[in-house]
Write a protein that holds these residues in place. Structure first.
Motif, PDB file in Angstrom:
ATOM      1  N   SER A 174       0.518  -1.223   0.014  1.00 41.25           N
ATOM      2  CA  SER A 174      -0.143   0.028  -0.065  1.00 41.25           C
ATOM      3  C   SER A 174       0.867   1.356  -0.168  1.00 41.25           C
ATOM      4  O   SER A 174       0.400   2.438  -0.076  1.00 41.25           O
ATOM      5  N   PHE A 175       1.898   1.157   0.182  1.00 41.43           N
ATOM      6  CA  PHE A 175       3.028   2.398   0.252  1.00 41.43           C
ATOM      7  C   PHE A 175       3.032   3.237  -0.864  1.00 41.43           C
ATOM      8  O   PHE A 175       2.871   4.354  -0.775  1.00 41.43           O
ATOM      9  N   GLN A 176       3.011   2.781  -2.070  1.00 44.47           N
ATOM     10  CA  GLN A 176       3.210   3.511  -3.341  1.00 44.47           C
ATOM     11  C   GLN A 176       1.670   4.395  -3.402  1.00 44.47           C
ATOM     12  O   GLN A 176       1.738   5.425  -3.794  1.00 44.47           O
ATOM     13  N   GLU A 177       0.628   3.803  -3.230  1.00 46.43           N
ATOM     14  CA  GLU A 177      -0.861   4.287  -3.160  1.00 46.43           C
ATOM     15  C   GLU A 177      -0.682   5.464  -2.182  1.00 46.43           C
ATOM     16  O   GLU A 177      -1.241   6.582  -2.342  1.00 46.43           O
ATOM     17  N   ILE A 178      -0.332   5.316  -0.987  1.00 46.44           N
ATOM     18  CA  ILE A 178      -0.120   6.310   0.079  1.00 46.44           C
ATOM     19  C   ILE A 178       0.591   7.377  -0.482  1.00 46.44           C
ATOM     20  O   ILE A 178       0.323   8.378  -0.510  1.00 46.44           O
ATOM     21  N   GLU A 179       1.916   7.205  -1.098  1.00 49.60           N
ATOM     22  CA  GLU A 179       2.695   8.283  -1.510  1.00 49.60           C
ATOM     23  C   GLU A 179       1.934   8.832  -2.747  1.00 49.60           C
ATOM     24  O   GLU A 179       1.859  10.289  -2.820  1.00 49.60           O
ATOM     25  N   ASP A 180       1.197   8.363  -3.600  1.00 50.49           N
ATOM     26  CA  ASP A 180       0.753   8.968  -4.898  1.00 50.49           C
ATOM     27  C   ASP A 180      -0.790   9.778  -4.616  1.00 50.49           C
ATOM     28  O   ASP A 180      -1.032  10.937  -5.045  1.00 50.49           O
ATOM     29  N   THR A 181      -1.214   9.232  -3.643  1.00 50.07           N
ATOM     30  CA  THR A 181      -2.575   9.816  -3.078  1.00 50.07           C
ATOM     31  C   THR A 181      -2.275  11.073  -2.298  1.00 50.07           C
ATOM     32  O   THR A 181      -2.996  12.406  -2.590  1.00 50.07           O
ATOM     33  N   ARG A 201       7.379  10.312   0.390  1.00 53.50           N
ATOM     34  CA  ARG A 201       7.932   8.871   0.480  1.00 53.50           C
ATOM     35  C   ARG A 201       7.632   8.071   1.787  1.00 53.50           C
ATOM     36  O   ARG A 201       7.616   8.769   2.741  1.00 53.50           O
ATOM     37  N   ALA A 202       7.335   6.839   1.494  1.00 51.04           N
ATOM     38  CA  ALA A 202       6.873   5.915   2.484  1.00 51.04           C
ATOM     39  C   ALA A 202       7.517   5.080   2.836  1.00 51.04           C
ATOM     40  O   ALA A 202       8.295   4.205   1.671  1.00 51.04           O
ATOM     41  N   GLY A 203       7.846   4.325   3.914  1.00 52.27           N
ATOM     42  CA  GLY A 203       8.497   2.976   4.106  1.00 52.27           C
ATOM     43  C   GLY A 203       8.360   2.415   5.729  1.00 52.27           C
ATOM     44  O   GLY A 203       7.343   3.041   6.178  1.00 52.27           O
ATOM     45  N   ARG A 204       8.810   1.281   5.739  1.00 55.48           N
ATOM     46  CA  ARG A 204       8.579   1.098   7.114  1.00 55.48           C
ATOM     47  C   ARG A 204       9.439   1.690   8.042  1.00 55.48           C
ATOM     48  O   ARG A 204      10.292   2.451   7.939  1.00 55.48           O
ATOM     49  N   ASP A 205       8.579   2.092   9.382  1.00 51.69           N
ATOM     50  CA  ASP A 205       9.229   2.915  10.328  1.00 51.69           C
ATOM     51  C   ASP A 205      10.573   2.361  10.788  1.00 51.69           C
ATOM     52  O   ASP A 205      11.374   3.352  10.860  1.00 51.69           O
ATOM     53  N   VAL A 206      10.837   1.123  11.010  1.00 48.12           N
ATOM     54  CA  VAL A 206      12.156   0.704  11.286  1.00 48.12           C
ATOM     55  C   VAL A 206      13.351   1.013  10.366  1.00 48.12           C
ATOM     56  O   VAL A 206      14.371   1.241  10.574  1.00 48.12           O
ATOM     57  N   ASP A 207      12.890   0.735   8.936  1.00 47.34           N
ATOM     58  CA  ASP A 207      13.809   1.132   8.128  1.00 47.34           C
ATOM     59  C   ASP A 207      14.036   2.563   7.978  1.00 47.34           C
ATOM     60  O   ASP A 207      15.350   3.128   7.602  1.00 47.34           O
ATOM     61  N   ALA A 208      12.962   3.379   8.088  1.00 48.29           N
ATOM     62  CA  ALA A 208      13.402   4.883   8.160  1.00 48.29           C
ATOM     63  C   ALA A 208      14.237   5.323   9.245  1.00 48.29           C
ATOM     64  O   ALA A 208      14.990   6.196   9.207  1.00 48.29           O
ATOM     65  N   ALA A 209      13.941   4.653  10.416  1.00 54.98           N
ATOM     66  CA  ALA A 209      14.771   4.995  11.556  1.00 54.98           C
ATOM     67  C   ALA A 209      16.195   4.856  11.214  1.00 54.98           C
ATOM     68  O   ALA A 209      17.214   5.695  11.729  1.00 54.98           O
ATOM     69  N   ALA A 210      16.653   3.537  10.459  1.00 53.33           N
ATOM     70  CA  ALA A 210      17.771   3.511  10.175  1.00 53.33           C
ATOM     71  C   ALA A 210      18.625   4.464   9.154  1.00 53.33           C
ATOM     72  O   ALA A 210      19.482   4.746   9.386  1.00 53.33           O
ATOM     73  N   VAL A 211      17.652   4.790   8.487  1.00 50.27           N
ATOM     74  CA  VAL A 211      18.229   5.840   7.336  1.00 50.27           C
ATOM     75  C   VAL A 211      18.265   7.230   7.957  1.00 50.27           C
ATOM     76  O   VAL A 211      19.332   7.861   7.596  1.00 50.27           O
ATOM     77  N   GLY A 212      17.373   7.560   8.818  1.00 46.33           N
ATOM     78  CA  GLY A 212      17.495   8.871   9.667  1.00 46.33           C
ATOM     79  C   GLY A 212      18.941   8.802  10.386  1.00 46.33           C
ATOM     80  O   GLY A 212      19.522   9.945  10.511  1.00 46.33           O
ATOM     81  N   GLU A 213      19.236   7.744  11.222  1.00 48.94           N
ATOM     82  CA  GLU A 213      20.450   7.862  11.793  1.00 48.94           C
ATOM     83  C   GLU A 213      21.518   8.012  10.929  1.00 48.94           C
ATOM     84  O   GLU A 213      22.541   8.664  11.434  1.00 48.94           O
ATOM     85  N   GLY A 214      21.511   6.913   9.868  1.00 47.61           N
ATOM     86  CA  GLY A 214      22.796   7.431   9.003  1.00 47.61           C
ATOM     87  C   GLY A 214      23.012   8.536   8.261  1.00 47.61           C
ATOM     88  O   GLY A 214      23.987   9.373   8.222  1.00 47.61           O
ATOM     89  N   TRP A 215      21.647   9.095   7.737  1.00 43.10           N
ATOM     90  CA  TRP A 215      21.764  10.533   7.297  1.00 43.10           C
ATOM     91  C   TRP A 215      22.291  11.645   8.074  1.00 43.10           C
ATOM     92  O   TRP A 215      23.063  12.475   7.462  1.00 43.10           O
ATOM     93  N   PHE A 216      21.682  11.687   9.412  1.00 43.48           N
ATOM     94  CA  PHE A 216      22.151  12.846  10.016  1.00 43.48           C
ATOM     95  C   PHE A 216      23.496  12.695  10.896  1.00 43.48           C
ATOM     96  O   PHE A 216      23.971  13.686  11.497  1.00 43.48           O
ATOM     97  N   SER A 217      23.768  11.270  11.006  1.00 43.17           N
ATOM     98  CA  SER A 217      25.127  11.365  11.798  1.00 43.17           C
ATOM     99  C   SER A 217      26.270  11.013  10.624  1.00 43.17           C
ATOM    100  O   SER A 217      27.478  11.121  11.123  1.00 43.17           O
ATOM    101  N   GLY A 218      26.030  10.416   9.447  1.00 43.14           N
ATOM    102  CA  GLY A 218      26.820  10.509   8.341  1.00 43.14           C
ATOM    103  C   GLY A 218      27.453   8.858   8.261  1.00 43.14           C
ATOM    104  O   GLY A 218      28.499   8.730   7.569  1.00 43.14           O
TER     105      GLY A 218
END
Length: 398
Positions: A163-170, A180-197
């Protein structure tokens, strides 16, 4: 042979991405350094920097000094110091799951503001409208208008990935901005990497469930089987029996629910404890928070159960660290907030089983709030898209 408009645009996007990523990772850099490190011609760099400044993503902030990471100095004058402007653009960060929806406005520096909470899980049919209402309320609370948002990121728990693509498009159709939508645990890993380098991050949420997300070289690792994670790992039975209530996965023996069930079983065997008094004799009212407080007050049973659960979690994490070798291991959730015997046991087991070169004290992090990790992570999905860093957009800079 002349280049087509498509090729020209792909090159522009790749160069823009490379420049933004260089500035973000270095913190401060001159135009000359950008040209040298990306192998781009100076006129190209100058033109792209002008575009990024017009977009409000990059600004000049004083002049470069060697100790700030800038090395190129123009003849007879100092070079302008370029940085990402953390307050120049805003995105929406939302997480939605069994507990409801949390929305916040987040700047490029990753600091959430004006949080808004909608209590209670939303049905799939009500989810999109709930997300829209929550982010618009957060934007209003931050003193902004929807036009200030450059994108929205959403971390989801309990909703099908189909359902993520439909949520993004709508939502994009409703609000007119990228989503952009994704699993919250995946997003948290992305955020830690993004802001910490950090390029690779293993994120683990530990509470009533044990869930994990993994980023490798900046990209989300989705794996072969949806929903398979650290919590489903089968662990060795210890001390002649299971810690949990009928299974031998990490989820079965060391989640918050399993800890409470272990306490009930041990009390049923006649083990002495103050825990029954703390819940008025009604063990159905036993919660992880009660167990944590009892351990802090010196209850031996509560302490031992938390310690054993922590050792089980630590052993599983040690295996994961040895296999994945992540830059960062970020733990959060109710079990982490418990602190005390459980987190001590986790740290001890990892330090015992992982080679010292991994530097446990530097790479192991306990997050104070899983909600903040999820919101920052969701925002990072949107910021990453704004910077041209989506997983699918891996075009070489030429």
């Amino acid at each position: 042979m002349p280049e087509t408009d498509t090729i020209v645009e792909l090159k522009r996007r790749a160069r823009r991405k490379a420049i933004l990523d260089l500035i973000r990772r270095r913190g401060a850099v001159s135009r000359g350094d950008i040209a040298r490190l990306t192998h781009l011609q100076m006129p190209t760099v100058t033109h792209l920097i002008a575009d990024l400044m017009a977009e409000g993503l990059v600004k000049e902030d004083g002049h470069c000094e060697a100790e700030l990471g800038c090395t190129s100095v123009a003849r007879g004058r100092r070079s302008a110091r370029l940085i990402i402007d953390p307050a120049s653009a805003f995105v929406g960060g939302l997480c939605a799951g069994p507990g409801g929806v949390l929305a916040s406005v987040v700047g490029l520096g990753g600091k959430p503001a004006a949080p808004v909470r909608l209590e209670g899980a939303l049905s799939p049919d009500a989810l999109i409208e709930g997300l829209r209402r929550a982010i618009l309320t957060a934007v209003e609370g931050a003193g902004l208008s929807p036009a200030h948002l450059r994108g929205i990121g959403i971390g989801l728990d309990g909703y099908p990935e189909t359902s993520f693509q439909e949520i993004e498009d709508t939502l994009k159709g409703m609000l007119g901005i990228p989503v952009r939508a994704g699993r919250d645990v995946d997003a948290a890993a992305v955020g830690e990497g993004w802001f910490s380098g950090d390029s690779s991050v293993l994120f683990v949420q530990m509470g009533d469930r044990i869930r994990s997300g993994l980023v490798i070289e900046g990209g989300i690792h989705r794996g072969a089987v949806a929903g398979l994670g650290l919590g489903q790992a089968v662990i060795e039975e210890r001390e002649g029996g299971r810690l949990g209530s009928g299974g031998n996965t990490l989820q079965d023996v060391a989640s918050g629910g399993a800890i409470c069930e272990t306490i009930r079983r041990e009390l049923g065997r006649g083990i002495r404890s103050k825990l029954p008094d703390l819940v008025g004799g009604d063990l159905s009212r036993l919660t992880l928070r009660v167990v944590i407080d009892a351990a802090g007050a010196g209850d031996i049973l509560a302490f031992n159960v938390l310690d054993r659960a922590g050792r089980s979690i630590g052993a599983a994490l040690a295996w994961a660290v040895c296999i994945l070798n992540p830059d960062r291991l970020l733990l959060c959730g109710d079990l982490v907030q418990a602190g005390g015997p459980l987190t001590d046991a986790i740290r001890h087991e990892i330090a015992l089983k992982v080679p010292p070169e991994w530097e446990v004290e530097r790479r192991l992090t306990f997050a104070p709030s899983d909600e903040e990790a999820f919101v920052r992570g969701a925002a990072a999905l949107a910021i990453r898209h704004l910077f041209g860093q989506d997983d699918a957009e891996n075009v070489m800079c030429v």
